[in-house]
Design a protein around this motif. Sequence first.
Motif, short mmCIF file in Angstrom:
data_model
loop_
_atom_site.label_atom_id
_atom_site.label_comp_id
_atom_site.label_asym_id
_atom_site.label_seq_id
_atom_site.Cartn_x
_atom_site.Cartn_y
_atom_site.Cartn_z
N THR A 156 -4.57 -9.60 0.02
CA THR A 156 -5.59 -8.64 -0.16
C THR A 156 -6.37 -8.65 1.34
OG1 THR A 156 -7.26 -10.00 -0.90
CG2 THR A 156 -5.80 -8.85 -2.33
N TYR A 176 0.83 0.38 -3.42
CA TYR A 176 0.47 -0.24 -2.50
C TYR A 176 0.85 0.00 -1.03
CZ TYR A 176 -0.71 -3.34 -6.29
OH TYR A 176 -1.41 -3.82 -7.30
N ASN A 193 -1.47 6.05 -0.57
CA ASN A 193 -3.07 6.07 -0.10
C ASN A 193 -3.94 6.03 -0.97
OD1 ASN A 193 -2.37 6.99 2.35
ND2 ASN A 193 -2.21 9.12 2.12
N ILE A 194 -3.29 5.33 -2.36
CA ILE A 194 -4.28 4.89 -3.38
C ILE A 194 -5.44 3.83 -2.78
CG2 ILE A 194 -4.42 3.97 -5.65
CD1 ILE A 194 -1.69 5.03 -6.24
N CYS A 195 -6.49 4.03 -3.35
CA CYS A 195 -7.87 3.20 -2.96
C CYS A 195 -7.40 1.74 -3.42
CB CYS A 195 -8.81 3.51 -3.51
SG CYS A 195 -10.11 2.52 -2.98
N LYS A 196 -7.65 0.64 -2.73
CA LYS A 196 -7.47 -0.68 -3.06
C LYS A 196 -8.45 -1.59 -2.91
CE LYS A 196 -2.56 -0.22 -1.30
NZ LYS A 196 -3.10 1.28 -0.69
N VAL A 252 -6.24 -2.39 -6.37
CA VAL A 252 -5.87 -1.92 -7.80
C VAL A 252 -6.31 -2.78 -8.89
CG1 VAL A 252 -4.20 -0.61 -9.09
CG2 VAL A 252 -4.07 -0.55 -6.66
#
Length: 619
Positions: A366, A509, A512-515, A517
Amino acid sequence: MFESLVETVWLVPCYALLGGILALPWSPGVIRRTGPRPAGYVNLIMTLLSFVHSVLAFTAIWNQPPKEVLIPWLSTAGLNLTINVEISAITVGALIMITGLNFLAQIYAVGYMEMDWGWGRFYSLLGLFEAGLSALALCNNLFFSYVILEILTLGTYLLVGLWFSQPLVVSGARDAFLTKRVGDLFLLMGVLGLWTLAGTWNYQDLAIWAQTAKVDPTIITLVCLALIAGPMGKCAQFPLHLWLDEAMEGPVPSTILRNSVVVASGAWVLIKLQPVFSLSPVASCAMVAIGAVTAIGASLIAIAQVDIKRCLSYSVSAYMGLVFIAVGTQQDDAALLLVLTHAISAALLVMSTGGIVWNSITQDITQLGGLWSRRPISSLAFIVGTLGLIGFPPLGSFWALMELADGLWGTHPWLVGIVIGVNALTAFSLTREFGLIFAGKPKQMSERSPEAIWLMVLPMMVLFGLVLHMPLVLQSLSLLPNWAILNKNVALLLIWSSIFGCSIGGVIYIGNICKPVHLPWQGLQDLLAYDFYTPKLYKITIIFGVAQLAKLADIVDLFVVDGIVNFVALFSLLGGEGLKYSTNGQTQFYAFTVLLGVGVLGACVTWPFWGVQFIDLVF
């Protein structure tokens, strides 16, 4: 010439063992003027010699009947222990895989452990590992297979604990050793129990005996369950799976062998004993249940890990679970194909991530990201390793998974769902790891992370090409399943599961999804992240029980054993002090004391007969 190489292929384990022994003087620093590097070069030469010998012998033994070499060892009291060596295309092929992967791992280690103080000891242990694995591949005797597995357990402990100055390394080596010892203890019980039933430990004789054996179902079930326990530990199956996670504290070059061929050592013994397991439907069902639980559970745990090495270790446990399913359903060919294709792809994945561990500050995926532009070779290697491990045609694991699923379609269709589900979860997990490590923008921990040196890149590229050419290798060896007779519906399900897993992982992953998750339910996320709380269950059950037994033993030792010893010592001391003041130095007094003591001793010995004589006199 090639015939003589076949006859002497049993020397291959001796080459590696000799290399490990020759490297010992550099381990404790007996030889200091040259530095530790010659220890690595000696092992590289001996491993290369083993690999060349195995390849030449394989060309001569291919399409030839198996041969057996008998080496007498011990014959006493009706027990005849003979080392049976099986020389066949399968065993020699296993030698090629073991020696080849170890040779690449040793080249990788030259760069990875360039400045490490444990260089000589590390290469000695790699030689021990190669010798043990090669001997296990050739061994045709269950008893000696058990002995070799014990040696491998010791080697695992020593390799994991190489950096013994670090507390986590020490605890990891200890936990790995003790966990595997649990399975080994039950395996020894099964080995001895099987001898009383079959009267032999030879694998071929056991297969012949199993065809006509008439044994008590309860006894053979208990023996088979004990025989399964050993491979459970070696293959990191639930609940003996935690050792592989703990073993990640060791050096990455040893992880290459551990994740590819060491975990397969238990599967090799399972495949050899498959005719015996067929005598017990309960044991076969237990094997399938263990494999299914581990395959699903380890795949779910892998998607919640943040350590770069532990993400891969749980995928290894999952695929070994599929091997358990294959053996439990009598699909030995599919099991062997799974072991082969998994070993190559898993080794490539470890090499591609090992360079990141080598020159990065953190192993937390991460905190990484954006390494695609800085590590293009490692990125491509990780992609190819991922595609080679999942059901992606035409690479190797697709054919292995396809043969397993096709064999299960008609008899155990619900197991096909498990195979497809595990494949989808593995595809998702590896895509997640790729997205967090290589995709996105560089973070603070990954801004300065260049590609590894050529000594680490070269073996990675060799495996890169081997994974891509695995279908051609299988085809040339006539091991590629016939596409015309395979179930096309199963193939489509397998392919779509790979696409589904990679797509979902890519959207989450790489998009552009916020991480980071998070799962909707925090409890479920913690359940997966903490390995279904298995370590805590260990602490409140097994570890607690052993601790209480240890305390009880300490109390017994302190108050009973030590109490008796202290009482005898005190009595002797007081007696000596009393005699010191009662002796006068006269000879007649000593003689009287001796006669008195002899008289008292005689009276004590003959006391039971006095009552009988008295009764006879009265009556």
